[in-house]
Scaffold this motif. Structure first.
Motif, mmCIF file in Angstrom:
data_model
loop_
_atom_site.group_PDB
_atom_site.id
_atom_site.type_symbol
_atom_site.label_atom_id
_atom_site.label_comp_id
_atom_site.label_asym_id
_atom_site.label_seq_id
_atom_site.Cartn_x
_atom_site.Cartn_y
_atom_site.Cartn_z
ATOM 1 N N ALA A 5 0.938 -1.235 0.241
ATOM 2 C CA ALA A 5 0.146 0.056 0.148
ATOM 3 C C ALA A 5 0.828 1.176 -0.105
ATOM 4 N N SER A 6 1.993 1.266 0.587
ATOM 5 C CA SER A 6 2.803 2.266 0.642
ATOM 6 C C SER A 6 3.541 2.648 -0.626
ATOM 7 N N SER A 7 3.557 1.895 -1.472
ATOM 8 C CA SER A 7 4.440 2.133 -2.784
ATOM 9 C C SER A 7 3.607 2.070 -4.138
ATOM 10 N N ALA A 8 2.296 1.512 -3.835
ATOM 11 C CA ALA A 8 1.695 1.298 -5.281
ATOM 12 C C ALA A 8 0.024 1.681 -5.106
ATOM 13 N N THR A 9 -0.481 1.466 -3.977
ATOM 14 C CA THR A 9 -1.921 1.648 -3.796
ATOM 15 C C THR A 9 -2.414 2.862 -3.879
ATOM 16 N N MET A 10 -3.364 3.235 -4.721
ATOM 17 C CA MET A 10 -4.316 4.409 -4.744
ATOM 18 C C MET A 10 -5.722 4.131 -4.591
ATOM 19 N N ILE A 11 -6.326 4.924 -4.161
ATOM 20 C CA ILE A 11 -7.737 4.834 -4.153
ATOM 21 C C ILE A 11 -8.747 5.843 -4.919
ATOM 22 N N ARG A 12 -9.388 5.393 -5.706
ATOM 23 C CA ARG A 12 -10.336 6.437 -6.578
ATOM 24 C C ARG A 12 -11.582 6.228 -5.927
ATOM 25 N N VAL A 13 -12.270 7.623 -5.931
ATOM 26 C CA VAL A 13 -13.674 7.782 -5.247
ATOM 27 C C VAL A 13 -14.283 8.482 -6.418
ATOM 28 N N ARG A 14 -15.407 8.033 -6.880
ATOM 29 C CA ARG A 14 -16.218 8.418 -7.763
ATOM 30 C C ARG A 14 -17.772 8.475 -7.456
ATOM 31 N N GLY A 15 -18.607 9.374 -8.286
ATOM 32 C CA GLY A 15 -20.020 9.358 -7.953
ATOM 33 C C GLY A 15 -20.494 10.161 -6.544
ATOM 34 N N ALA A 16 -19.435 10.716 -5.951
ATOM 35 C CA ALA A 16 -19.909 11.175 -4.540
ATOM 36 C C ALA A 16 -20.832 12.481 -4.893
ATOM 37 N N GLY A 17 -21.703 12.835 -4.091
ATOM 38 C CA GLY A 17 -22.651 14.085 -4.429
ATOM 39 C C GLY A 17 -21.748 15.193 -3.824
ATOM 40 N N MET A 18 -20.847 15.039 -3.262
ATOM 41 C CA MET A 18 -19.762 16.207 -2.753
ATOM 42 C C MET A 18 -18.807 15.992 -3.582
ATOM 43 N N ASP A 107 -0.169 -5.001 4.223
ATOM 44 C CA ASP A 107 -1.318 -5.630 3.759
ATOM 45 C C ASP A 107 -2.050 -4.371 3.113
ATOM 46 N N ASN A 108 -2.897 -4.688 2.087
ATOM 47 C CA ASN A 108 -3.759 -3.781 1.574
ATOM 48 C C ASN A 108 -4.623 -3.194 2.620
ATOM 49 N N LYS A 109 -5.095 -2.211 2.476
ATOM 50 C CA LYS A 109 -5.729 -1.515 3.940
ATOM 51 C C LYS A 109 -7.262 -2.104 3.652
ATOM 52 N N PRO A 110 -7.561 -2.234 5.176
ATOM 53 C CA PRO A 110 -9.027 -2.869 5.283
ATOM 54 C C PRO A 110 -10.017 -1.927 5.140
ATOM 55 N N LEU A 111 -9.836 -1.107 3.829
ATOM 56 C CA LEU A 111 -10.661 -0.185 3.564
ATOM 57 C C LEU A 111 -12.093 -0.615 2.950
ATOM 58 N N PRO A 112 -13.144 -0.112 3.511
ATOM 59 C CA PRO A 112 -14.592 -0.460 2.941
ATOM 60 C C PRO A 112 -14.806 0.132 1.609
ATOM 61 N N LEU A 113 -14.892 -0.722 0.783
ATOM 62 C CA LEU A 113 -14.869 -0.477 -0.803
ATOM 63 C C LEU A 113 -16.241 -0.196 -1.075
ATOM 64 N N PRO A 128 -25.372 11.568 -3.886
ATOM 65 C CA PRO A 128 -25.445 10.257 -3.582
ATOM 66 C C PRO A 128 -23.926 9.867 -2.846
ATOM 67 N N LEU A 129 -23.969 8.630 -2.170
ATOM 68 C CA LEU A 129 -22.800 8.283 -1.589
ATOM 69 C C LEU A 129 -21.516 7.958 -2.450
ATOM 70 N N PRO A 130 -20.578 7.849 -2.110
ATOM 71 C CA PRO A 130 -19.387 7.626 -3.195
ATOM 72 C C PRO A 130 -19.407 6.195 -3.389
ATOM 73 N N SER A 131 -18.633 5.708 -4.545
ATOM 74 C CA SER A 131 -17.999 4.427 -4.900
ATOM 75 C C SER A 131 -16.327 4.509 -4.567
ATOM 76 N N VAL A 132 -16.090 3.484 -3.757
ATOM 77 C CA VAL A 132 -14.491 3.802 -3.497
ATOM 78 C C VAL A 132 -13.900 2.600 -3.954
ATOM 79 N N GLU A 133 -12.624 2.549 -4.382
ATOM 80 C CA GLU A 133 -11.945 1.416 -4.786
ATOM 81 C C GLU A 133 -10.611 1.624 -4.801
ATOM 82 N N LEU A 134 -9.962 0.495 -4.503
ATOM 83 C CA LEU A 134 -8.330 0.296 -4.455
ATOM 84 C C LEU A 134 -7.794 0.160 -5.925
ATOM 85 N N LEU A 135 -6.806 0.958 -6.296
ATOM 86 C CA LEU A 135 -6.098 0.772 -7.558
ATOM 87 C C LEU A 135 -4.721 0.639 -7.314
ATOM 88 N N VAL A 136 -3.966 -0.089 -8.234
ATOM 89 C CA VAL A 136 -2.724 -0.560 -8.282
ATOM 90 C C VAL A 136 -2.009 0.374 -9.247
#
Length: 142
Positions: A5-18, A107-113, A128-136
């Protein structure tokens, strides 16, 4: 190889009302706290470094978008998505793995996706609430 996670993981947030919290977030070391978090602390008259150290889980990276929005795991066990001003916009319980401090920090983060219903809005104008996903990031050398 597994991406750390420290070197390659990113998070994408999409569709959030904010809209300000939509985007790609890159992992950041705990030692460098978010600028927006410091802004909020300054406004409240709290020492930002001490407050960050107290609130954010020290063994985990946090994540920052180009506009300064950020995502971090609070010591009380919720993930927060905050906008660039440091205001909390969404929270979600970190129920996937409650003993994160015992795990290998890579370890990959225990992020609720998904489902996005796991995220709760903290104010008006956030649905609407965001869609959240881990990217490498394939371009990162491990």
């Amino acid at each position: 190889t597994m991406a750390t996670a420290s070197s390659a993981t990113m998070i994408r947030v999409r569709g959030a009302g904010m809209a300000s919290v939509n985007g790609i977030y890159h992992a950041q070391p705990h030692s460098r706290g978010p600028a927006g978090f410091a802004k909020t602390c300054d406004k409240m008259g709290w020492p930002s470094r001490a407050t960050w150290t107290k609130l954010a889980v020290p063994s985990l990276d946090w994540y920052e978008a180009n506009n300064g929005s950020y995502i971090y795991l609070h010591q009380e066990g919720q993930w927060w998505i905050d906008d660039p001003s440091g205001a909390g916009i969404y929270i979600a319980d970190n129920h996937k793995n409650n003993n994160h401090h015992k795990n290998n920090n890579n370890d990959n983060k225990p992020l609720p996706l998904n489902p996005s219903s796991e995220w709760k809005p903290l104010g008006p104008g956030t649905l609407p609430l965001p869609s959240v996903e881990l990217l490498v990031d394939e371009t990162t050398e491990l």
